[in-house]
Design a protein around this motif. Structure first.
Motif, PDB file in Angstrom:
ATOM      1  N   ASP A  50       8.626  -4.382   9.195  1.00 28.35           N
ATOM      2  CA  ASP A  50       7.423  -3.619   8.855  1.00 28.35           C
ATOM      3  C   ASP A  50       7.489  -3.276   7.364  1.00 28.35           C
ATOM      4  O   ASP A  50       8.424  -2.604   6.905  1.00 28.35           O
ATOM      5  CB  ASP A  50       7.399  -2.332   9.706  1.00 28.35           C
ATOM      6  CG  ASP A  50       6.187  -1.449   9.421  1.00 28.35           C
ATOM      7  OD1 ASP A  50       5.506  -1.644   8.401  1.00 28.35           O
ATOM      8  OD2 ASP A  50       5.945  -0.529  10.234  1.00 28.35           O
ATOM      9  N   LEU A  51       6.479  -3.743   6.626  1.00 33.41           N
ATOM     10  CA  LEU A  51       6.473  -3.566   5.169  1.00 33.41           C
ATOM     11  C   LEU A  51       6.619  -2.090   4.762  1.00 33.41           C
ATOM     12  O   LEU A  51       7.193  -1.777   3.722  1.00 33.41           O
ATOM     13  CB  LEU A  51       5.160  -4.140   4.613  1.00 33.41           C
ATOM     14  CG  LEU A  51       5.109  -4.569   3.158  1.00 33.41           C
ATOM     15  CD1 LEU A  51       6.237  -5.529   2.821  1.00 33.41           C
ATOM     16  CD2 LEU A  51       3.756  -5.199   2.841  1.00 33.41           C
ATOM     17  N   ARG A  52       6.112  -1.187   5.601  1.00 32.96           N
ATOM     18  CA  ARG A  52       6.163   0.246   5.251  1.00 32.96           C
ATOM     19  C   ARG A  52       7.590   0.795   5.275  1.00 32.96           C
ATOM     20  O   ARG A  52       7.845   1.871   4.754  1.00 32.96           O
ATOM     21  CB  ARG A  52       5.296   1.058   6.224  1.00 32.96           C
ATOM     22  CG  ARG A  52       3.817   0.719   6.172  1.00 32.96           C
ATOM     23  CD  ARG A  52       3.077   1.445   7.267  1.00 32.96           C
ATOM     24  NE  ARG A  52       3.676   1.154   8.575  1.00 32.96           N
ATOM     25  CZ  ARG A  52       3.387   1.809   9.696  1.00 32.96           C
ATOM     26  NH1 ARG A  52       2.525   2.808   9.689  1.00 32.96           N
ATOM     27  NH2 ARG A  52       3.982   1.481  10.829  1.00 32.96           N
ATOM     28  N   THR A  53       8.495   0.058   5.920  1.00 33.70           N
ATOM     29  CA  THR A  53       9.859   0.574   6.068  1.00 33.70           C
ATOM     30  C   THR A  53      10.792   0.028   4.988  1.00 33.70           C
ATOM     31  O   THR A  53      11.982   0.333   4.980  1.00 33.70           O
ATOM     32  CB  THR A  53      10.464   0.179   7.429  1.00 33.70           C
ATOM     33  OG1 THR A  53      10.705  -1.249   7.441  1.00 33.70           O
ATOM     34  CG2 THR A  53       9.533   0.550   8.571  1.00 33.70           C
TER      35      THR A  53
ATOM     36  N   LYS B 126      13.843   2.862  11.900  1.00 28.83           N
ATOM     37  CA  LYS B 126      13.923   4.302  12.140  1.00 28.83           C
ATOM     38  C   LYS B 126      14.271   4.648  13.582  1.00 28.83           C
ATOM     39  O   LYS B 126      14.738   5.734  13.852  1.00 28.83           O
ATOM     40  CB  LYS B 126      12.615   4.970  11.714  1.00 28.83           C
ATOM     41  CG  LYS B 126      12.521   4.964  10.195  1.00 28.83           C
ATOM     42  CD  LYS B 126      11.467   5.887   9.643  1.00 28.83           C
ATOM     43  CE  LYS B 126      11.607   5.959   8.110  1.00 28.83           C
ATOM     44  NZ  LYS B 126      10.360   5.957   7.404  1.00 28.83           N
TER      45      LYS B 126
ATOM     46  N   PRO C 179       0.800  -1.232   0.000  1.00 24.76           N
ATOM     47  CA  PRO C 179       0.000   0.000   0.000  1.00 24.76           C
ATOM     48  C   PRO C 179       0.829   1.278   0.000  1.00 24.76           C
ATOM     49  O   PRO C 179       0.301   2.351  -0.298  1.00 24.76           O
ATOM     50  CB  PRO C 179      -0.849  -0.122   1.270  1.00 24.76           C
ATOM     51  CG  PRO C 179      -0.147  -1.119   2.127  1.00 24.76           C
ATOM     52  CD  PRO C 179       0.570  -2.053   1.197  1.00 24.76           C
ATOM     53  N   ILE C 180       2.112   1.178   0.313  1.00 23.73           N
ATOM     54  CA  ILE C 180       2.957   2.376   0.343  1.00 23.73           C
ATOM     55  C   ILE C 180       2.973   3.072  -1.029  1.00 23.73           C
ATOM     56  O   ILE C 180       3.262   4.258  -1.137  1.00 23.73           O
ATOM     57  CB  ILE C 180       4.397   2.013   0.817  1.00 23.73           C
ATOM     58  CG1 ILE C 180       5.121   3.226   1.399  1.00 23.73           C
ATOM     59  CG2 ILE C 180       5.222   1.388  -0.299  1.00 23.73           C
ATOM     60  CD1 ILE C 180       4.770   3.531   2.816  1.00 23.73           C
TER      61      ILE C 180
ATOM     62  N   SER D 207       1.130   7.392   7.305  1.00 30.24           N
ATOM     63  CA  SER D 207       1.343   6.696   8.585  1.00 30.24           C
ATOM     64  C   SER D 207       2.791   6.267   8.743  1.00 30.24           C
ATOM     65  O   SER D 207       3.256   6.011   9.848  1.00 30.24           O
ATOM     66  CB  SER D 207       0.416   5.476   8.690  1.00 30.24           C
ATOM     67  OG  SER D 207       0.928   4.382   7.945  1.00 30.24           O
ATOM     68  N   ALA D 208       3.515   6.172   7.603  1.00 22.61           N
ATOM     69  CA  ALA D 208       4.936   5.826   7.651  1.00 22.61           C
ATOM     70  C   ALA D 208       5.805   7.078   7.650  1.00 22.61           C
ATOM     71  O   ALA D 208       7.024   6.988   7.501  1.00 22.61           O
ATOM     72  CB  ALA D 208       5.285   4.933   6.460  1.00 22.61           C
TER      73      ALA D 208
END
Lengths: 133, 151
Positions: free
Chosen positions: B80-83, B148, A38-39, A48-49
């Protein structure tokens, strides 16, 4: 199949100039590529990230680089394709793919590849090895 | 949380069997602006000497995502996939693959390297892609996990 002639160190591939990458491009590429992270498609998740916006999939730019190479030689001649993702591609960026022959060894050529945005940022660097005959 | 490199490399990732579909290849061609008709029009592909639509050079990466939780191999390591950033990708080609093929993909994590005092962790995965006994391609992916909280 015909052989590529007059390929030598310094030979440049015809550049591939892309249209700007829109949010629609990213939605379509998420579906077509199977990369649903989704990023790249959901602004809420990007925020949110800690990001200001979504950004393009690196593999979209690599697919453009592959188009650059298959525009030049039939795909069955590509021996390898490598990239490093060196900068993020923001939404609405306009990439251009370029390639230049840096070595010719027998029947194989090594092509140095790059994707560059309109502001001069290089987002991908890479290399393809292709068979000339 | 640091990735346990020994555990990551010992992880047995099950092989994935994927049927390559014409419709998906045509959609991928549209999504990447591919205007060469051999990638979307079977008649054009056959006229160019191919048995069906070719799997384009980078689509082998997509084939590996054809499962319900394609990022499980990395999220199971506590990432974490967002990172995650995609650091490097490469393919080595041995034979063409086409729509209608059934391909088997076997991934394995081959390296985990910590950089900048643990702020970045580089995870390298290699995948072999075969059709029956024939090696079609090998893919290598480097993902960068950004921790982070670490500076």
């Amino acid at each position: 199949m015909t052989a590529l002639t007059n390929v030598e160190v310094g030979t440049e591939l015809p550049p591939l100039v892309l249209e700007p990458i829109t949010r629609t491009t990213l939605a379509l590429f998420a579906g077509a590529s199977g990369d649903h992270n989704p990023i790249h498609i959901d602004l809420d998740v990007a925020r949110s990230a800690g990001l200001d916006d979504v950004f393009a999939h690196g593999m979209l730019s690599m697919a453009y680089l592959a188009r650059l190479v298959t525009n030049w030689v039939p795909q069955e001649r590509i021996r390898s394709l490598k990239t490093r993702f060196v900068a993020i591609t923001p939404v609405n960026a306009k990439p251009t793919c370029t390639g230049k022959v840096v070595a010719v060894d027998g029947d194989e050529a090594t092509v140095e590849l790059a994707v560059t945005l309109q502001d001069g940022t290089t987002t991908l660097t890479g290399e393809a090895v292709v068979a000339l005959v | 949380m640091p990735i346990d490199a020994a555990q990551a490399m010992a992880q047995e990732i099950p092989p994935l069997t994927v049927a390559v579909e014409r419709g998906r290849l045509a959609f991928f061609a549209k999504a990447t602006g591919q205007d060469d008709p051999i990638y979307s029009d079977v008649a054009a592909a056959k006229a160019a000497g191919h048995p069906d639509l070719p799997v384009p050079p980078t689509f082998f990466f997509s084939l590996e995502l054809e499962q319900s939780d394609p990022f499980a191999w990395i999220t199971s390591l506590g990432v974490d996939l967002r990172t995650i950033l995609h650091g490097e990708q490469s393919f080595t080609y041995h034979a063409m693959a086409y729509a209608g093929d059934e391909l088997v993909l076997q991934p394995r994590i081959v390296d985990v390297t910590s950089k900048k005092g643990g702020a970045l962790e580089l995870v390298t995965k290699k995948t072999t892609i075969t059709r029956g006994d024939d090696l079609i391609a090998e893919a290598r992916t480097v993902l960068i996990a950004q921790n982070k909280g670490v500076s």
